[in-house]
Design an enzyme around this catalytic site. Structure first.
Site, PDB file in Angstrom:
ATOM      1  N   CYS A  85       0.773  -1.283   0.046  1.00  8.66           N
ATOM      2  CA  CYS A  85      -0.253   0.015   0.045  1.00  8.66           C
ATOM      3  C   CYS A  85       0.917   1.296   0.024  1.00  8.66           C
ATOM      4  O   CYS A  85       1.755   1.406   0.772  1.00  8.66           O
ATOM      5  CB  CYS A  85      -0.901   0.140   1.296  1.00  8.66           C
ATOM      6  SG  CYS A  85      -2.006   1.454   1.300  1.00  8.66           S
ATOM      7  N   CYS A  98      -2.150  -0.338   9.294  1.00  3.87           N
ATOM      8  CA  CYS A  98      -1.437  -1.289   9.303  1.00  3.87           C
ATOM      9  C   CYS A  98      -0.171  -1.032   9.953  1.00  3.87           C
ATOM     10  O   CYS A  98       0.252  -0.027   9.981  1.00  3.87           O
ATOM     11  CB  CYS A  98      -1.101  -1.916   7.874  1.00  3.87           C
ATOM     12  SG  CYS A  98      -2.514  -2.715   7.166  1.00  3.87           S
ATOM     13  N   GLN A 285     -17.111 -11.040  12.835  1.00  6.23           N
ATOM     14  CA  GLN A 285     -15.685 -11.104  12.631  1.00  6.23           C
ATOM     15  C   GLN A 285     -15.368 -10.251  11.303  1.00  6.23           C
ATOM     16  O   GLN A 285     -15.916 -10.156  10.350  1.00  6.23           O
ATOM     17  CB  GLN A 285     -15.282 -12.623  12.467  1.00  6.23           C
ATOM     18  CG  GLN A 285     -15.351 -13.365  13.631  1.00  6.23           C
ATOM     19  CD  GLN A 285     -14.439 -12.935  15.015  1.00  6.23           C
ATOM     20  OE1 GLN A 285     -13.603 -11.928  14.478  1.00  6.23           O
ATOM     21  NE2 GLN A 285     -14.102 -13.635  15.835  1.00  6.23           N
ATOM     22  N   PHE A 314     -20.299 -15.962  25.888  1.00  3.72           N
ATOM     23  CA  PHE A 314     -19.955 -14.768  25.017  1.00  3.72           C
ATOM     24  C   PHE A 314     -20.423 -15.053  23.605  1.00  3.72           C
ATOM     25  O   PHE A 314     -19.948 -14.894  22.472  1.00  3.72           O
ATOM     26  CB  PHE A 314     -18.714 -14.216  25.225  1.00  3.72           C
ATOM     27  CG  PHE A 314     -18.086 -13.967  26.706  1.00  3.72           C
ATOM     28  CD1 PHE A 314     -18.105 -12.800  26.876  1.00  3.72           C
ATOM     29  CD2 PHE A 314     -17.312 -15.012  27.172  1.00  3.72           C
ATOM     30  CE1 PHE A 314     -17.647 -12.476  28.138  1.00  3.72           C
ATOM     31  CE2 PHE A 314     -16.926 -14.495  28.393  1.00  3.72           C
ATOM     32  CZ  PHE A 314     -16.913 -13.406  29.064  1.00  3.72           C
ATOM     33  N   ASN A 319     -22.422 -17.302  16.299  1.00  2.00           N
ATOM     34  CA  ASN A 319     -21.468 -17.550  15.592  1.00  2.00           C
ATOM     35  C   ASN A 319     -20.836 -19.074  15.644  1.00  2.00           C
ATOM     36  O   ASN A 319     -20.652 -19.833  14.834  1.00  2.00           O
ATOM     37  CB  ASN A 319     -20.445 -16.453  15.372  1.00  2.00           C
ATOM     38  CG  ASN A 319     -18.936 -16.812  14.231  1.00  2.00           C
ATOM     39  OD1 ASN A 319     -19.681 -16.841  13.471  1.00  2.00           O
ATOM     40  ND2 ASN A 319     -17.988 -16.962  14.756  1.00  2.00           N
ATOM     41  N   ASN A 370     -24.386 -10.851  33.092  1.00  2.00           N
ATOM     42  CA  ASN A 370     -23.323 -10.168  33.240  1.00  2.00           C
ATOM     43  C   ASN A 370     -22.228 -11.072  33.366  1.00  2.00           C
ATOM     44  O   ASN A 370     -21.974 -11.671  34.436  1.00  2.00           O
ATOM     45  CB  ASN A 370     -23.197  -9.008  34.187  1.00  2.00           C
ATOM     46  CG  ASN A 370     -22.228  -8.085  34.193  1.00  2.00           C
ATOM     47  OD1 ASN A 370     -21.146  -8.421  33.596  1.00  2.00           O
ATOM     48  ND2 ASN A 370     -22.382  -6.771  34.941  1.00  2.00           N
ATOM     49  N   ASP A 391     -15.578 -17.216  23.962  1.00  2.00           N
ATOM     50  CA  ASP A 391     -15.236 -16.300  23.088  1.00  2.00           C
ATOM     51  C   ASP A 391     -15.549 -14.965  23.610  1.00  2.00           C
ATOM     52  O   ASP A 391     -16.085 -14.350  22.943  1.00  2.00           O
ATOM     53  CB  ASP A 391     -15.798 -16.652  21.655  1.00  2.00           C
ATOM     54  CG  ASP A 391     -15.449 -15.636  20.495  1.00  2.00           C
ATOM     55  OD1 ASP A 391     -14.354 -15.232  20.672  1.00  2.00           O
ATOM     56  OD2 ASP A 391     -16.007 -15.394  19.555  1.00  2.00           O
ATOM     57  N   CYS A 438      -9.083 -12.642  21.487  1.00  2.00           N
ATOM     58  CA  CYS A 438      -8.601 -11.459  20.663  1.00  2.00           C
ATOM     59  C   CYS A 438      -7.568 -10.766  21.397  1.00  2.00           C
ATOM     60  O   CYS A 438      -7.248  -9.625  20.922  1.00  2.00           O
ATOM     61  CB  CYS A 438      -9.702 -10.493  20.078  1.00  2.00           C
ATOM     62  SG  CYS A 438     -10.652 -10.025  21.454  1.00  2.00           S
TER      63      CYS A 438
END
Length: 482
Positions: A85, A98, A285, A314, A319, A370, A391, A438
């Site tokens: 890029c 990035c 995602q 979660f 998904n 919660n 997740d 993540c």
């Protein structure tokens, strides 16, 4: 910003370097090269790669570390590549979206794997018994979700649409973005022209992108009501570029279609015959190619059986929940948002009704809770389960892991363990946990609890290259009862 108290690079292999030269021996989790000066001080260098001999300009100094920017490469890494890029780099105005385009993609994955292993060991004192093969996919055109900042610049009489500059609150002057899907990349300049032509050009701070398998949605945040003329310009743009416009006059709850009708946003999980409808502001995602492989890998590792009950913590829109329901006897999805729970139920019901192979999804229920305030009492109230899929967001699943650890500590009679809740006698912890993360730091923290206080082994861990060219580390780990 990395801290040498948490990260210590290997010693240099070269000696007697010319004055001012540094040997880069590692890369930290912010994608900075790491070197040591002769006096032992750690230097974090933007733009430098492991094995390189470099010179750098220091712009921040502390007692035991410095931060610098690369000025010259004297010995180049074999993994250095030409960025894809034109907006990537260390130059003024460079895009900050990035951080690793100058590093070969395979080497990026290796760096992320090391970051994961280092975090597991240094923060959790955990070492996985097996390293999973990395999950990889397309390196370019993968980002199907993005939040693009918008700003009208009166002095230049032009609109900027894109990501922020490196380490800056200013928006980069971007004409292209190669991590966006090609059809969205081709829209960047037309979007700038569109917003620049609108009366509301200085009151539209953001455009959120959400791509499904067949539909592309753009959510325009506007601080003032749009005129009929501006709405017509949006419609004309949509007709030319094949997008849906959604409007957001205030908070996320105000998001609505500019014009009703049209095909809904959705993505598919073909390995399980599942279609997931979603709204453009829902969490999905960023990388659908990787998500499909991730779900398949996670379920293979979970190995749910037809006689087993599984809890998906979660769970979001489902998904993982819905694919698990193609394999297990019973599934419970738990999420913090009542609205998401309602949407999960809708997704389950629509997929149950549309099963084309004659099979039915397992009995599946969803509840809101919660998850950052979980207790042993709450765990036991949810009933025993054979396996868990976890997740969490970046904050991790500390309360959930701690509740599991507290029950185990009480059962083995550990000193200072909390009392066992009523009804614990028939409750057993899951035999296996698949944890999708993540944030390697919070995964490591939770892994430490599971392994050292809850009676589990970390049998496998590996990285998921969800965000090529960025420093973001997605990963997964598998835990089994010891």
């Amino acid at each position: 910003m990395s801290d040498p108290t948490e990260f210590s690079p290997p010693p240099p292999t070269s000696t007697d370097l010319p004055p001012g030269w540094l040997e880069v021996t590692a890369m930290d989790m912010d994608a900075q090269g790491v070197a040591r000066k002769p006096d032992g001080k750690v230097v974090f260098i933007d733009g430098a790669l492991p094995t390189e001999l470099v010179s750098a300009n220091t712009h921040r100094k502390k007692n035991n570390w410095e931060q610098a920017s690369l000025t010259e490469v004297h010995r180049q890494s074999s993994q250095r590549v030409q960025p894809g890029c034109p907006h990537f780099g260390l130059h003024a105005g460079a895009c900050g979206g990035c951080k690793m385009q100058h590093l070969h993609v395979a080497a990026q994955v290796a760096v992320k794997q090391r970051v994961l292993e280092d975090n597991l060991w240094h923060l959790g004192k955990v070492k996985a018994e097996t390293i999973l093969r990395p999950i990889e996919g397309p390196a370019w055109g993968y980002r199907y979700r993005a939040r693009l900042s918008v700003r009208y610049v009166p002095k230049k009489d032009k609109v900027l649409v894109g990501f922020h500059e490196r380490k800056s609150r200013y928006i980069a002057d971007m004409e292209t973005c190669k991590i966006l899907p090609p059809h969205v990349d081709a829209m960047l300049m037309p979007l700038r022209a569109l917003i620049g032509s609108m009366a509301a050009r200085d009151t539209c701070p953001q455009i959120e992108l959400a791509c499904g398998d067949t539909v592309t949605a753009l959510v325009l945040r506007h601080l003032e009501p749009l005129s009929p003329e501006d709405k017509d310009k949006l419609r004309a743009f949509a007709a030319v570029h094949g997008v849906q416009w959604w409007l957001q006059p205030k908070g996320p709850e105000t998001v609505h279609l500019l014009d009703e009708g049209g095909e809904p946003l959705a993505y598919g999980l073909p390995d399980f015959g599942i279609t997931m409808p979603f709204k453009p502001t829902d969490f999905t995602q960023v990388n659908p190619h990787i998500n499909r492989v991730l779900v398949t890998r996670a379920l293979r590792l979970l190995d749910a059986r037809k006689d087993e009950r599984v809890i998906d913590w979660f769970c979001g829109l489902g998904n993982f929940t819905l694919p698990i329901a193609t394999q297990a006897r019973e599934v419970l999805g738990i999420e913090g948002s009542e609205a998401l729970v309602a949407r999960s139920r809708e997704n389950y019901q629509s997929n149950q009704a549309q099963r084309q192979d004659g099979s039915a999804l397992a009995a599946t229920s969803f509840v809101a809770r919660n998850l950052f305030e979980m207790t042993p009492e709450m765990l036991i109230a949810d009933g025993a389960s054979d396996k868990w899929l976890v997740d969490p967001p970046r904050e991790g699943a500390f309360a959930l892991s701690k509740a599991l650890a507290d029950i185990h500590q009480a059962r083995i009679g550990a000193e200072d363990a909390p009392p066992l809740p009523a009804g614990h006698e028939g409750w057993q912890p899951p035999r296996r946990i698949v944890y999708v993360s993540c944030n390697p730091a919070t995964l490591a923290r939770d892994a430490g609890l599971l392994v050292h206080q809850a009676g589990y082994r970390c049998v496998a861990a590996g990285v998921v290259n969800m965000f090529p060219h960025t420093a973001h580390v997605e990963s997964m780990a598998v835990f089994e009862r010891g």
